[in-house]
Design a protein around this motif. Sequence first.
Motif, mmCIF file in Angstrom:
data_model
loop_
_atom_site.group_PDB
_atom_site.id
_atom_site.type_symbol
_atom_site.label_atom_id
_atom_site.label_comp_id
_atom_site.label_asym_id
_atom_site.label_seq_id
_atom_site.Cartn_x
_atom_site.Cartn_y
_atom_site.Cartn_z
ATOM 1 N N PHE A 127 50.578 69.451 75.758
ATOM 2 C CA PHE A 127 51.928 69.934 76.025
ATOM 3 C C PHE A 127 52.276 71.080 75.076
ATOM 4 O O PHE A 127 51.835 71.105 73.924
ATOM 5 C CB PHE A 127 52.960 68.812 75.823
ATOM 6 C CG PHE A 127 53.053 67.852 76.972
ATOM 7 C CD1 PHE A 127 53.985 68.036 77.979
ATOM 8 C CD2 PHE A 127 52.201 66.768 77.045
ATOM 9 C CE1 PHE A 127 54.067 67.155 79.041
ATOM 10 C CE2 PHE A 127 52.267 65.874 78.096
ATOM 11 C CZ PHE A 127 53.215 66.067 79.097
ATOM 12 N N LEU A 158 48.565 78.568 80.310
ATOM 13 C CA LEU A 158 49.230 77.303 80.605
ATOM 14 C C LEU A 158 48.552 76.583 81.773
ATOM 15 O O LEU A 158 48.394 75.364 81.753
ATOM 16 C CB LEU A 158 50.703 77.544 80.927
ATOM 17 C CG LEU A 158 51.582 77.957 79.742
ATOM 18 C CD1 LEU A 158 52.939 78.446 80.216
ATOM 19 C CD2 LEU A 158 51.764 76.785 78.776
ATOM 20 N N GLY A 159 48.144 77.358 82.775
ATOM 21 C CA GLY A 159 47.486 76.746 83.925
ATOM 22 C C GLY A 159 46.148 76.128 83.587
ATOM 23 O O GLY A 159 45.788 75.067 84.105
ATOM 24 N N PHE A 209 47.159 73.485 79.700
ATOM 25 C CA PHE A 209 48.315 72.646 79.417
ATOM 26 C C PHE A 209 48.693 71.783 80.617
ATOM 27 O O PHE A 209 48.619 72.214 81.766
ATOM 28 C CB PHE A 209 49.513 73.503 79.022
ATOM 29 C CG PHE A 209 49.406 74.104 77.640
ATOM 30 C CD1 PHE A 209 50.068 73.536 76.568
ATOM 31 C CD2 PHE A 209 48.637 75.243 77.422
ATOM 32 C CE1 PHE A 209 49.976 74.095 75.294
ATOM 33 C CE2 PHE A 209 48.533 75.809 76.160
ATOM 34 C CZ PHE A 209 49.205 75.215 75.077
ATOM 35 N N ASP A 210 49.151 70.579 80.300
ATOM 36 C CA ASP A 210 49.644 69.665 81.336
ATOM 37 C C ASP A 210 51.148 69.769 81.525
ATOM 38 O O ASP A 210 51.664 69.369 82.569
ATOM 39 C CB ASP A 210 49.282 68.222 80.964
ATOM 40 C CG ASP A 210 47.790 67.998 80.933
ATOM 41 O OD1 ASP A 210 47.186 67.892 82.010
ATOM 42 O OD2 ASP A 210 47.226 67.955 79.819
ATOM 43 N N GLY A 211 51.844 70.266 80.532
ATOM 44 C CA GLY A 211 53.286 70.360 80.658
ATOM 45 C C GLY A 211 53.894 71.231 79.577
ATOM 46 O O GLY A 211 53.263 71.542 78.562
ATOM 47 N N LEU A 257 55.809 78.167 86.882
ATOM 48 C CA LEU A 257 55.544 77.025 86.002
ATOM 49 C C LEU A 257 56.379 75.803 86.352
ATOM 50 O O LEU A 257 56.345 74.808 85.616
ATOM 51 C CB LEU A 257 55.844 77.402 84.540
ATOM 52 C CG LEU A 257 55.163 78.639 83.975
ATOM 53 C CD1 LEU A 257 55.705 78.931 82.574
ATOM 54 C CD2 LEU A 257 53.651 78.439 83.927
ATOM 55 N N SER A 294 56.256 73.267 88.141
ATOM 56 C CA SER A 294 55.646 71.930 88.178
ATOM 57 C C SER A 294 55.328 71.405 86.782
ATOM 58 O O SER A 294 55.121 70.194 86.605
ATOM 59 C CB SER A 294 54.360 71.962 89.015
ATOM 60 O OG SER A 294 53.387 72.815 88.414
ATOM 61 N N LYS A 295 55.260 72.282 85.804
ATOM 62 C CA LYS A 295 54.934 71.865 84.440
ATOM 63 C C LYS A 295 56.151 71.763 83.529
ATOM 64 O O LYS A 295 56.061 71.216 82.429
ATOM 65 C CB LYS A 295 53.953 72.874 83.810
ATOM 66 C CG LYS A 295 52.576 72.919 84.458
ATOM 67 C CD LYS A 295 51.676 73.894 83.727
ATOM 68 C CE LYS A 295 50.308 74.000 84.385
ATOM 69 N NZ LYS A 295 49.533 72.761 84.228
ATOM 70 N N HIS A 343 59.651 70.775 81.771
ATOM 71 C CA HIS A 343 60.514 69.622 81.531
ATOM 72 C C HIS A 343 61.608 70.040 80.556
ATOM 73 O O HIS A 343 61.325 70.328 79.395
ATOM 74 C CB HIS A 343 59.723 68.454 80.925
ATOM 75 C CG HIS A 343 58.546 68.023 81.724
ATOM 76 N ND1 HIS A 343 58.634 67.078 82.729
ATOM 77 C CD2 HIS A 343 57.245 68.413 81.665
ATOM 78 C CE1 HIS A 343 57.429 66.887 83.257
ATOM 79 N NE2 HIS A 343 56.579 67.698 82.637
ATOM 80 N N ALA A 399 54.067 60.701 81.106
ATOM 81 C CA ALA A 399 52.835 61.407 81.463
ATOM 82 C C ALA A 399 51.607 60.572 81.109
ATOM 83 O O ALA A 399 50.625 60.539 81.873
ATOM 84 C CB ALA A 399 52.785 62.754 80.754
#
Length: 391
Positions: A134, A157-158, A161-163, A185, A187-188, A190, A381
Motif C-alpha cells: 500500500f 502503482l499498477g 501496489f495493491d492500494g 486509480l 479501484s485502488k 481508499h 485487504a
Amino acid sequence: MKPKVLLYVQHLLGIGHLKRAALLARGMTDAGFHVVFVSGGEPHSGLDLGAAEPIQLAPCHVRDESFQLLDETGTPVSADWQQRRRDHLLSILQEARPDVLLVELFPFGRRQMRFELLPLLEAAREQDPSPLVFCSVRDILSKIPSPERQAWIVDVLGKCFDGVLVHGDRSFIPFDATFPATHLLESKLHYTGYVTTTTAAGSATGAGRGEVLVSTGGGAVAGPLLEAALAARPLTSLATAPWRLLAGRNFPEESFQRLRKQALETAGGVILERARPDFQQLLANCLLSISQAGYNTTLEVLAAGPRAVLVPYAAGEEGEQSLRAALLAKQGLLTVVEESGLSGTTLAAGIEMELRRPRIETAFDLDLEGAAHSASVIRQALDAKRQQPDR
C-alpha cells in the motif's frame, strides 16, 4: 500471530511525514498489527511510536528547496552510500517478511529515493508469500505532476501496489485536485479520513491561556514567519498579550539565538523556545494561533478550534499548503496571509482581520479517524487475500 506491517517513511525538510507515519503506526498497533517502523530521515527523539518496532536507516535530509539529498555528515549522498542503504533496507524486508508493506508518499513523491524503493518493491513481489503493498499519501500533493510523471506513477502503482490510502476526505479535497490521473486509480483508492491526534482540552489555568501562539512545525524554513511575528506584535491590538513563538528542532541554532536576542529586546511578553511536547494543550488554550499550513499543524488547529491565521509555505514549486489554506479560508474558518508578501505589517493586518471575523460556532465536519480507518482497510485487504489462496 499478529499480522506484520513494514512501514517505510522518509522525511526530508520537515517532520510532517514522520509524524503522520507515527500516528499510522500507533493506529495499526492499536488494531492488533505488529508494525516495523523504518525511518530514513534524521532521528527525532520526541517521536511516539507506541508499540511499533523502530529501525533507523542511515539518515539523509535536505537543507533547502533544492531538495539535494545529504547524508548524516551534510555531504551529498554518494553511490556507495546509496548501495549501503539499499542493502540495509532489503535485508530488513528479508528478515521481517511482512504481510503488508506500507510505503509513505512514493511514487507520488520521494522520487529521489527510487534507488532503494524500486528494488524494495521488486523484492517484495518476489517473496513467497508476497506482502500486500500500500501507498500512504496525504490529501494534497505538493504540485501537480506533469502528464509524463503521472503516467509513470500510474504504471508503478499498477505493477507494484495493491492500494493507495489517501489520508483525506473526498468531499473536502478530492485527490484529483492535485492528481488529474486519479480516475485511472479508482479501484485502488481508499479515502481514510484525516490522520491526526485527539487534541487535549483547554483549561482555565493551563499553559498557553490567553497567549498568541506562533508555531512553525519542524522549523527548517521558519525564519520569515518568526521574524514577521516579532515585527507584527506591536502593530496589533494584541500587543500587550503574551506571545509564544515555537521554533522547531530543525531551525538553525544561530538563527534561533539571533531571534531570541530580538525577543528579549522587546518591551517584554515574548517567549521564544523550541517546539514543546504539550503543543496541543497550548493550541487548545491560546487566544490566537499563527502557523504555516502543513497537514499536521492545520488539522491540530482545526481540532483545537482557536482563531487562526495561516501563512502557507509556498517556496519553489510548493503549492500544497496554499491550496489547503485557501479552501479553509473559503469556508470562513480562518484567515490567510500569503508568504510572498509576508512582513510585520501584512501579518498584523491578517491578525486584525481574523480578530474581526465572525466566529463559526458549528464544528467543521471532517473525519479525523484516519489512522484507525487505515488499519481497517488493511485488515479487510488481508482478509480478502486469505480467501484467495492462489493470488
